[in-house]
Design an enzyme around this catalytic site. Sequence first.
Site, short mmCIF file in Angstrom:
data_model
loop_
_atom_site.label_atom_id
_atom_site.label_comp_id
_atom_site.label_asym_id
_atom_site.label_seq_id
_atom_site.Cartn_x
_atom_site.Cartn_y
_atom_site.Cartn_z
CG HIS A 66 -0.29 0.12 2.60
ND1 HIS A 66 0.53 -0.80 3.16
CD2 HIS A 66 0.10 1.29 3.40
CE1 HIS A 66 1.15 -0.46 4.23
NE2 HIS A 66 0.93 0.93 4.42
CG ASP A 68 1.93 5.21 4.66
OD1 ASP A 68 1.10 3.97 4.63
OD2 ASP A 68 2.83 5.46 5.40
CG HIS A 125 5.19 0.86 2.91
ND1 HIS A 125 4.71 2.26 2.31
CD2 HIS A 125 4.21 1.14 3.86
CE1 HIS A 125 3.89 2.66 3.03
NE2 HIS A 125 3.58 2.09 4.10
NE ARG A 135 9.19 -4.96 11.64
CZ ARG A 135 7.99 -4.10 11.04
NH1 ARG A 135 7.04 -4.47 10.80
NH2 ARG A 135 8.55 -2.71 10.65
O1 LIG Z 1 4.86 -2.24 10.20
C1 LIG Z 1 5.36 -1.43 9.33
O2 LIG Z 1 6.66 -1.48 9.29
C2 LIG Z 1 4.65 -0.69 8.33
C3 LIG Z 1 3.50 -0.02 8.99
C4 LIG Z 1 2.65 0.48 7.81
O3 LIG Z 1 3.11 0.64 6.43
C5 LIG Z 1 1.60 1.46 8.34
O4 LIG Z 1 0.95 1.57 9.35
O5 LIG Z 1 1.15 2.11 7.32
FE LIG Z 2 2.15 2.03 5.47
#
Ligand SMILES: O=C(O)CCC(=O)C(=O)O
Ligand SMILES: [Fe+2]
Length: 202
Positions: A66, A68, A125, A135
């Site tokens: 996705h 952001d 990403h 994690r």
């Molecule tokens: O957990 C991650 O490294 C990515 C989180 C992410 O991309 C988001 O919350 O939009």
């Molecule tokens: Fe994200």
Amino acid sequence: MEEYQAQMKALSEKLLGIMFKSLGLAQDDIKWLHSKTNHHPPQAVLQLNSYPACPDPAHAMGLAPHTDSSLITLLHQSSNATGLQISGDGGNLWIPVNPIPGALTVNVGDLMHIATNGRFKTALHRAVVNRTRHRVSMAYFYGTPQEVKISPPMKLVDVDHPLLYQPVTWKEYLDAKGKYFNRALEFIKCEALFIADRCRQL
Ligand SMILES: O=C(O)CCC(=O)C(=O)O
Ligand SMILES: [Fe+2]
């Protein structure tokens, strides 16, 4: 948490100021960005992500590819596990963005892509789950004030750089994102007719 958000807000404003300045823009071109002088301050969202370990990561969903919807995102990732990956070619090749202790990851989001007429590109990403380690990550999404129609300053629009997207508020954009997900930017792309119309108004 409140203190963390206050620090992230200040850092976001500082980074955005530097990014816009790097495009030759002055404070006056981005008045809406300055929450101290603005009646309606920019909005932000803090999101906590948790990815339990999975012995077979290929068969588990972390966070799907996705972009952001923010202007920028400041991401803190736990330093004991990898998972974040970025793609520069639409999702064929994925490059790990491993955590560096004490460092934040900064993502350029869709609103920044719109606000800079594509000069800063939104970053595709995803997060994959770790084989052995739980994690966590904490994403601070910094956006625009509620009522602001996001549109690039006219200094970033000319014959070589025609207006790419129709002006939208963050809310309108989120609605489009909810409907069209990763194709939302495409959905608000200017049609040739719209561009001609806007150019006549310049
Ligand atoms: O957990 C991650 O490294 C990515 C989180 C992410 O991309 C988001 O919350 O939009
Ligand atoms: Fe994200």
